[in-house]
Design a protein around this motif. Structure first.
Motif, mmCIF file in Angstrom:
data_model
loop_
_atom_site.group_PDB
_atom_site.id
_atom_site.type_symbol
_atom_site.label_atom_id
_atom_site.label_comp_id
_atom_site.label_asym_id
_atom_site.label_seq_id
_atom_site.Cartn_x
_atom_site.Cartn_y
_atom_site.Cartn_z
ATOM 1 N N GLY A 63 0.777 -1.231 0.000
ATOM 2 C CA GLY A 63 0.000 0.000 0.000
ATOM 3 C C GLY A 63 0.810 1.282 0.000
ATOM 4 O O GLY A 63 0.337 2.320 0.456
ATOM 5 N N ARG A 64 2.008 1.246 -0.542
ATOM 6 C CA ARG A 64 2.822 2.444 -0.635
ATOM 7 C C ARG A 64 2.463 3.225 -1.891
ATOM 8 O O ARG A 64 2.014 2.639 -2.860
ATOM 9 C CB ARG A 64 4.320 2.103 -0.655
ATOM 10 C CG ARG A 64 4.767 1.267 0.557
ATOM 11 C CD ARG A 64 6.219 1.567 0.889
ATOM 12 N NE ARG A 64 6.314 2.931 1.425
ATOM 13 C CZ ARG A 64 6.176 3.222 2.714
ATOM 14 N NH1 ARG A 64 5.927 2.273 3.591
ATOM 15 N NH2 ARG A 64 6.274 4.456 3.137
ATOM 16 N N PRO A 65 2.680 4.560 -1.868
ATOM 17 C CA PRO A 65 3.222 5.342 -0.755
ATOM 18 C C PRO A 65 2.192 5.546 0.349
ATOM 19 O O PRO A 65 0.992 5.637 0.087
ATOM 20 C CB PRO A 65 3.581 6.685 -1.408
ATOM 21 C CG PRO A 65 2.625 6.805 -2.550
ATOM 22 C CD PRO A 65 2.413 5.408 -3.051
ATOM 23 N N THR A 66 2.667 5.621 1.582
ATOM 24 C CA THR A 66 1.776 5.932 2.692
ATOM 25 C C THR A 66 1.537 7.440 2.733
ATOM 26 O O THR A 66 2.345 8.222 2.240
ATOM 27 C CB THR A 66 2.368 5.462 4.032
ATOM 28 O OG1 THR A 66 3.657 6.054 4.221
ATOM 29 C CG2 THR A 66 2.488 3.942 4.069
ATOM 30 N N ALA A 67 0.431 7.834 3.339
ATOM 31 C CA ALA A 67 0.023 9.239 3.329
ATOM 32 C C ALA A 67 0.893 10.100 4.233
ATOM 33 O O ALA A 67 1.493 9.622 5.193
ATOM 34 C CB ALA A 67 -1.434 9.348 3.776
ATOM 35 N N LEU A 68 0.941 11.383 3.889
ATOM 36 C CA LEU A 68 1.462 12.413 4.790
ATOM 37 C C LEU A 68 0.249 13.212 5.257
ATOM 38 O O LEU A 68 -0.367 13.936 4.477
ATOM 39 C CB LEU A 68 2.453 13.319 4.069
ATOM 40 C CG LEU A 68 3.164 14.347 4.959
ATOM 41 C CD1 LEU A 68 4.175 13.646 5.864
ATOM 42 C CD2 LEU A 68 3.872 15.406 4.109
ATOM 43 N N THR A 69 -0.110 13.037 6.515
ATOM 44 C CA THR A 69 -1.345 13.615 7.051
ATOM 45 C C THR A 69 -1.058 14.825 7.930
ATOM 46 O O THR A 69 -0.353 14.687 8.937
ATOM 47 C CB THR A 69 -2.113 12.568 7.886
ATOM 48 O OG1 THR A 69 -2.409 11.429 7.076
ATOM 49 C CG2 THR A 69 -3.406 13.153 8.432
ATOM 50 N N PRO A 70 -1.579 15.985 7.593
ATOM 51 C CA PRO A 70 -1.437 17.119 8.515
ATOM 52 C C PRO A 70 -2.243 16.857 9.786
ATOM 53 O O PRO A 70 -3.404 16.438 9.721
ATOM 54 C CB PRO A 70 -2.029 18.300 7.730
ATOM 55 C CG PRO A 70 -2.031 17.867 6.299
ATOM 56 C CD PRO A 70 -2.241 16.379 6.334
ATOM 57 N N ALA A 71 -1.627 17.076 10.937
ATOM 58 C CA ALA A 71 -2.350 16.976 12.206
ATOM 59 C C ALA A 71 -2.942 18.360 12.480
ATOM 60 O O ALA A 71 -2.394 19.156 13.242
ATOM 61 C CB ALA A 71 -1.407 16.541 13.323
ATOM 62 N N ALA A 343 -7.643 14.200 19.508
ATOM 63 C CA ALA A 343 -7.467 15.385 18.673
ATOM 64 C C ALA A 343 -7.567 15.092 17.185
ATOM 65 O O ALA A 343 -8.098 15.906 16.414
ATOM 66 C CB ALA A 343 -6.108 16.040 18.968
ATOM 67 N N GLU A 344 -7.070 13.921 16.756
ATOM 68 C CA GLU A 344 -6.979 13.661 15.313
ATOM 69 C C GLU A 344 -7.731 12.411 14.862
ATOM 70 O O GLU A 344 -7.770 12.121 13.662
ATOM 71 C CB GLU A 344 -5.502 13.524 14.909
ATOM 72 C CG GLU A 344 -4.630 14.722 15.265
ATOM 73 C CD GLU A 344 -4.998 15.983 14.498
ATOM 74 O OE1 GLU A 344 -5.712 15.894 13.482
ATOM 75 O OE2 GLU A 344 -4.574 17.079 14.919
ATOM 76 N N GLY A 345 -8.283 11.654 15.800
ATOM 77 C CA GLY A 345 -8.973 10.430 15.402
ATOM 78 C C GLY A 345 -8.021 9.347 14.939
ATOM 79 O O GLY A 345 -8.383 8.512 14.107
ATOM 80 N N ILE A 346 -6.801 9.342 15.457
ATOM 81 C CA ILE A 346 -5.786 8.351 15.084
ATOM 82 C C ILE A 346 -5.281 7.684 16.357
ATOM 83 O O ILE A 346 -4.767 8.370 17.259
ATOM 84 C CB ILE A 346 -4.600 8.999 14.345
ATOM 85 C CG1 ILE A 346 -5.067 9.651 13.036
ATOM 86 C CG2 ILE A 346 -3.511 7.973 14.066
ATOM 87 C CD1 ILE A 346 -3.989 10.500 12.361
ATOM 88 N N ILE A 347 -5.434 6.373 16.458
ATOM 89 C CA ILE A 347 -4.902 5.624 17.593
ATOM 90 C C ILE A 347 -3.587 4.989 17.150
ATOM 91 O O ILE A 347 -3.575 4.080 16.317
ATOM 92 C CB ILE A 347 -5.889 4.545 18.078
ATOM 93 C CG1 ILE A 347 -7.227 5.178 18.471
ATOM 94 C CG2 ILE A 347 -5.295 3.779 19.254
ATOM 95 C CD1 ILE A 347 -8.294 4.171 18.843
ATOM 96 N N CYS A 348 -2.499 5.495 17.686
ATOM 97 C CA CYS A 348 -1.185 5.015 17.262
ATOM 98 C C CYS A 348 -0.661 3.947 18.215
ATOM 99 O O CYS A 348 -1.160 3.769 19.327
ATOM 100 C CB CYS A 348 -0.197 6.178 17.170
ATOM 101 S SG CYS A 348 0.301 6.883 18.768
#
Length: 422
Positions: A63-71, A343-348
């Motif tokens: 699944g590359r490239p992976t996204a660059l997500t602005p926080a 804050a971002e809806g991302i569980i890391c």
């Protein structure tokens, strides 16, 4: 004094050295295996067809490239521009697949029929089992007994994929001991087996080879940042560090820019901060050890960072003054997991949350001034840690019961710093 970096982040010097670090400190019986692996990797890496095949699998399978997500929300709260390199979106849930696809293709090219691997958090084990299934190889994964307990979901994923998971009951029963057992197994089965090492550690050529397989992170991120930022490159590049493969891959894309490189270690296992020069798992690096040179136990809430050393190239970058290595505590990490999620809806992953925790604590100070642009590699997603986090929430306050079936803590559940339910 800042030391000179010769051919930074390209290739290690003769003998696998990064300045004073690296090398090949293994039993004589493994010298031919390491030499054969180095020769095979050099040939494959110079072969355009191998590189094209690897790129194809990274694209259509991983699944590359992976996204660059602005926080967006955290950026507004912190006063910095925070960009997340989303390795958590790669197949299997972390950056580990980048390296494993490369090593599995190399193993098949060498005529090997079996992969063995070490794992802490289980993400490297899952990636190894995944690649073995894809390419028709057998897989055996060594995992510390303690890590098996706290990463049960990933253990099940590995077995679902057809891998054998071998519990390691010696020592601290964590990543260090799993690596010991995998290396012992490699000695006795090198004829048909490839040791698929998961980090930029171990004897030459592993630190160099794994970094080259992971540099796709930094190369992609550099191109994405050039399109996103008016300055072309971020002011600061941040990644978590255990052995350090996601950080090495990220740093490779920015080492020749003016960006500050920040590696974030666990406070309970900070080889760069608390270690001394020594040898662990076949290379010379910064190591947690006692005065007699015996390897000390590390601690981290994140199984993938529970390691008493650091990759030799990181040791070199630190000694050269090109990269900075800092620490955060378990409490800061737990708070960072929650804050990013809210804050971002991302569980890391807990590992990745070390990098998040540093940014949260440094923003607005002289360590990370307001207005800075920050690239942070989010090396993995947090699905694997949900059971551990539920248990930790219950243990924080006696009498709290976690309803695992409903996926929630009952009222009164203990909180991480900030007063919210974990």
């Amino acid at each position: 004094m800042t030391l000179a970096l010769s051919r930074p982040m390209r290739e290690s010097a003769v003998g696998g050295r990064f300045g004073a670090f690296g090398g090949r400190f293994v039993p004589e019986s493994l010298i031919p295996a390491c030499a054969a692996l180095e020769e095979a990797f050099r040939e494959a890496w110079a072969d355009p067809s191998f590189r094209q095949q690897l790129d194809m699998f990274r694209t259509v399978y991983a699944g590359r490239p992976t996204a660059l997500t602005p926080a967006w929300n955290l950026s507004a709260e912190l006063g910095v521009t925070l960009l997340l390199k989303r390795e958590d979106l790669a197949h299997t849930g972390s950056h580990k697949i980048n390296n494993v696809l490369g090593q599995a293709l190399l193993a098949r090219r060498m005529g090997k029929t079996r992969l063995i691997a070490e794992t802490g958090a289980g993400q490297h084990g899952v990636a190894t089992a995944t690649a073995a299934a894809l390419f028709g190889l057998r897989a055996t994964v060594f995992m510390g007994e303690l890590d098996i307990a706290r990463q049960a979901l990933n253990v099940f994923r590995m077995t679902m994929l057809g891998a054998e998971v071998v519990p390691v009951t010696s020592g601290s029963r964590t990543l260090k001991d799993a690596t010991n057992e995998a290396m012992r197994q490699w000695v006795s089965s090198v004829g048909d087996t490839h040791f698929c090492l998961g980090s930029v550690a171990g004897p030459h050529p592993y630190p160099w080879m794994v970094r080259e397989f992971q540099r796709v992170i930094g190369d992609e991120a550099r191109s994405q940042c050039a399109a996103e930022l008016s300055t072309g490159a971020p002011d600061v590049v941040v990644a978590c560090v255990g052995g350090g493969s996601n950080a090495a891959g990220t740093f490779a894309g920015f080492v020749d820019t003016g960006a500050r490189l920040i590696g974030v270690e666990a406070a309970g296992g900070a080889a760069m901060t608390d270690g001394t020069v020594g040898v662990v798992h076949g290379s010379r690096s910064m190591v947690l050890q006692d005065q007699q040179g015996q390897i000390a136990e590390a601690h981290s809430v994140a199984a993938g960072l529970d390691y008493p050393g650091i990759g030799p190239e990181h040791a070199h970058l630190g000694a050269a003054g090109r990269a900075e290595y800092v620490t955060v505590t378990d409490e800061e990490v737990l708070a960072a997991v929650r804050r990013l999620a809210r804050a971002e809806g991302i569980i890391c992953a807990l590992e990745s949350a070390h990098a998040v925790a540093w940014v949260l604590g440094a923003a607005g100070t002289d360590r990370l001034p307001s207005g800075s642009t920050v690239l942070l590699t989010l090396s993995g997603r947090g699905d694997k840690d949900m059971g551990q986090l539920q248990e930790m929430a219950a243990l924080r306050e006696p009498g709290v019961r976690v309803d695992a079936a409903a996926g929630r803590a009952h009222p009164g559940a203990a909180a991480v710093p900030g007063g919210e339910v974990l």
